[in-house]
Design a protein around this motif. Structure first.
Motif, PDB file in Angstrom:
ATOM      1  N   ILE A  81       0.855  -1.231   0.081  1.00 58.40           N
ATOM      2  CA  ILE A  81       0.099  -0.080   0.054  1.00 58.40           C
ATOM      3  C   ILE A  81       0.830   1.201   0.021  1.00 58.40           C
ATOM      4  N   GLN A  82       0.641   2.054  -0.992  1.00 68.76           N
ATOM      5  CA  GLN A  82       1.344   3.484  -1.024  1.00 68.76           C
ATOM      6  C   GLN A  82       0.476   4.553  -0.891  1.00 68.76           C
ATOM      7  N   VAL A  83       0.612   5.283   0.145  1.00 68.73           N
ATOM      8  CA  VAL A  83      -0.075   6.422   0.671  1.00 68.73           C
ATOM      9  C   VAL A  83       0.773   7.704   0.556  1.00 68.73           C
ATOM     10  N   SER A  84      -0.111   8.582  -0.363  1.00 68.79           N
ATOM     11  CA  SER A  84       0.979   9.931  -0.397  1.00 68.79           C
ATOM     12  C   SER A  84      -0.166  11.081  -0.314  1.00 68.79           C
ATOM     13  N   ALA A  85       0.540  12.260   0.030  1.00 68.15           N
ATOM     14  CA  ALA A  85      -0.848  13.444   0.362  1.00 68.15           C
ATOM     15  C   ALA A  85       0.210  14.718   0.172  1.00 68.15           C
ATOM     16  N   ASP A  86      -0.253  15.894  -0.271  1.00 70.69           N
ATOM     17  CA  ASP A  86       0.492  16.958  -0.351  1.00 70.69           C
ATOM     18  C   ASP A  86       1.015  17.347   0.974  1.00 70.69           C
ATOM     19  N   GLY A  87       2.396  17.704   1.347  1.00 69.27           N
ATOM     20  CA  GLY A  87       2.907  18.064   2.690  1.00 69.27           C
ATOM     21  C   GLY A  87       3.113  17.129   3.446  1.00 69.27           C
ATOM     22  N   TYR A  88       3.314  15.610   3.081  1.00 64.88           N
ATOM     23  CA  TYR A  88       3.583  14.541   3.600  1.00 64.88           C
ATOM     24  C   TYR A  88       4.670  13.737   2.960  1.00 64.88           C
ATOM     25  N   TYR A  89       5.355  13.010   3.706  1.00 67.31           N
ATOM     26  CA  TYR A  89       6.155  12.056   2.953  1.00 67.31           C
ATOM     27  C   TYR A  89       5.279  10.817   2.680  1.00 67.31           C
ATOM     28  N   THR A  90       5.599  10.181   1.655  1.00 71.33           N
ATOM     29  CA  THR A  90       4.907   9.125   1.146  1.00 71.33           C
ATOM     30  C   THR A  90       5.299   7.767   1.832  1.00 71.33           C
ATOM     31  N   VAL A  91       4.442   6.991   2.252  1.00 71.27           N
ATOM     32  CA  VAL A  91       4.506   6.095   3.217  1.00 71.27           C
ATOM     33  C   VAL A  91       4.033   4.858   2.343  1.00 71.27           C
ATOM     34  N   GLU A  92       5.021   3.682   2.181  1.00 76.86           N
ATOM     35  CA  GLU A  92       4.725   2.492   1.754  1.00 76.86           C
ATOM     36  C   GLU A  92       4.668   1.273   2.664  1.00 76.86           C
ATOM     37  N   ASN A  93       3.493   0.559   2.842  1.00 76.52           N
ATOM     38  CA  ASN A  93       3.436  -0.485   3.664  1.00 76.52           C
ATOM     39  C   ASN A  93       3.604  -1.771   2.990  1.00 76.52           C
ATOM     40  N   VAL A  94       4.293  -2.797   2.998  1.00 79.92           N
ATOM     41  CA  VAL A  94       4.859  -3.643   2.253  1.00 79.92           C
ATOM     42  C   VAL A  94       4.349  -5.010   3.031  1.00 79.92           C
ATOM     43  N   GLY A  95       3.846  -5.818   2.223  1.00 80.37           N
ATOM     44  CA  GLY A  95       3.492  -7.231   3.085  1.00 80.37           C
ATOM     45  C   GLY A  95       2.228  -7.286   3.706  1.00 80.37           C
ATOM     46  N   VAL A  96       1.283  -6.232   3.626  1.00 80.67           N
ATOM     47  CA  VAL A  96      -0.045  -6.179   4.444  1.00 80.67           C
ATOM     48  C   VAL A  96      -0.852  -7.453   4.370  1.00 80.67           C
ATOM     49  N   PRO A  97      -0.955  -7.973   5.355  1.00 82.51           N
ATOM     50  CA  PRO A  97      -1.934  -9.340   5.074  1.00 82.51           C
ATOM     51  C   PRO A  97      -3.427  -9.108   4.986  1.00 82.51           C
ATOM     52  N   VAL A  98      -4.114  -9.828   3.866  1.00 83.54           N
ATOM     53  CA  VAL A  98      -5.670  -9.837   3.752  1.00 83.54           C
ATOM     54  C   VAL A  98      -6.018 -11.238   3.876  1.00 83.54           C
ATOM     55  N   PHE A  99      -6.966 -11.496   4.693  1.00 83.08           N
ATOM     56  CA  PHE A  99      -7.516 -12.837   5.012  1.00 83.08           C
ATOM     57  C   PHE A  99      -8.831 -12.924   4.147  1.00 83.08           C
ATOM     58  N   ASP A 100      -9.225 -14.153   3.976  1.00 82.98           N
ATOM     59  CA  ASP A 100     -10.616 -14.470   3.368  1.00 82.98           C
ATOM     60  C   ASP A 100     -11.581 -14.157   4.398  1.00 82.98           C
ATOM     61  N   GLY A 101     -12.669 -13.574   4.146  1.00 81.70           N
ATOM     62  CA  GLY A 101     -13.935 -13.505   4.749  1.00 81.70           C
ATOM     63  C   GLY A 101     -13.611 -12.347   6.072  1.00 81.70           C
ATOM     64  N   THR A 102     -12.694 -11.691   5.864  1.00 82.18           N
ATOM     65  CA  THR A 102     -12.300 -10.794   7.011  1.00 82.18           C
ATOM     66  C   THR A 102     -11.951  -9.036   6.310  1.00 82.18           C
ATOM     67  N   LEU A 103     -12.484  -8.088   7.295  1.00 82.28           N
ATOM     68  CA  LEU A 103     -12.077  -6.762   6.731  1.00 82.28           C
ATOM     69  C   LEU A 103     -10.690  -6.539   7.512  1.00 82.28           C
ATOM     70  N   SER A 104      -9.928  -5.895   6.847  1.00 84.38           N
ATOM     71  CA  SER A 104      -8.547  -5.734   7.400  1.00 84.38           C
ATOM     72  C   SER A 104      -8.535  -4.078   7.203  1.00 84.38           C
ATOM     73  N   GLN A 105      -8.093  -3.490   8.222  1.00 88.36           N
ATOM     74  CA  GLN A 105      -7.931  -1.874   7.980  1.00 88.36           C
ATOM     75  C   GLN A 105      -6.336  -1.561   8.486  1.00 88.36           C
ATOM     76  N   GLN A 106      -5.885  -1.040   7.582  1.00 88.58           N
ATOM     77  CA  GLN A 106      -4.459  -0.690   7.663  1.00 88.58           C
ATOM     78  C   GLN A 106      -4.383   0.698   8.073  1.00 88.58           C
ATOM     79  N   ASN A 107      -3.665   1.022   8.985  1.00 84.16           N
ATOM     80  CA  ASN A 107      -3.718   2.238   9.715  1.00 84.16           C
ATOM     81  C   ASN A 107      -2.350   2.861   9.088  1.00 84.16           C
ATOM     82  N   VAL A 108      -2.121   3.784   8.415  1.00 80.80           N
ATOM     83  CA  VAL A 108      -1.127   4.650   7.783  1.00 80.80           C
ATOM     84  C   VAL A 108      -0.648   5.941   8.634  1.00 80.80           C
ATOM     85  N   ASN A 109       0.037   6.291   9.352  1.00 80.60           N
ATOM     86  CA  ASN A 109       0.554   7.367   9.774  1.00 80.60           C
ATOM     87  C   ASN A 109       1.515   8.396   8.953  1.00 80.60           C
ATOM     88  N   LEU A 110       1.035   9.282   8.319  1.00 81.89           N
ATOM     89  CA  LEU A 110       1.685  10.258   7.446  1.00 81.89           C
ATOM     90  C   LEU A 110       2.545  11.295   8.316  1.00 81.89           C
TER      91      LEU A 110
END
Length: 140
Positions: A81-110
């Motif tokens: 997951i790559q997250v970017s916004a004006d005025g912030y450093y770009t953050v890339e989360n690598v290897g984020v797990p996603v399981f069958d039948g489950t909602l995963s929420q990835q929190n990204v601190n910019l």
């Protein structure tokens, strides 16, 4: 590995260690290929006023794999997951797990950009797959 299941993913972009949502952040979700090469873009999203993206579906191995002890196959898919916004450093989360039948929420601190030069211009990479949240600056 056959991905016959479906997992769900939502990303929350915030700053100040989660205290303030970042509206309008660009979020790119990329499939994580097992061979280490670049994956395919699954979705390109924008965060709302709460810092949340819409929920997306991600192909995942069936949850029955998690019931097999010592299985050589991972019972989940991984995405980058790559997250970017004006005025912030770009953050890339690598290897984020996603399981069958489950909602995963990835929190990204910019982290706001500053002239102090604490972080490299290329952005910040967080490897979720190491289990220790290792943070890398710049290119992998």
């Amino acid at each position: 590995m056959e991905k016959t299941g479906t997992g769900y993913l939502r990303v929350r972009a915030s700053t100040a260690n989660g205290a303030l949502p970042v509206e309008g952040a660009s979020v790119i979700v990329i499939s994580d290929n097992e061979n280490g090469e670049g994956g395919t873009v699954i979705a390109t999203l924008r965060t709302d006023s709460s810092g949340l993206t819409p929920t997306i579906s991600v192909a995942a191995p069936p949850k029955s794999l998690s019931l097999k002890p010592r299985s050589p196959e991972k019972p989940y898919s991984t995405v980058n997951i790559q997250v970017s916004a004006d005025g912030y450093y770009t953050v890339e989360n690598v290897g984020v797990p996603v399981f069958d039948g489950t909602l995963s929420q990835q929190n990204v601190n910019l982290i706001p950009r500053s002239d102090a030069g604490e972080y490299p211009d290329e952005g910040i990479i967080i490897n979720e797959d190491t289990g220790d949240g290792t943070i890398y600056g710049g290119e992998r």
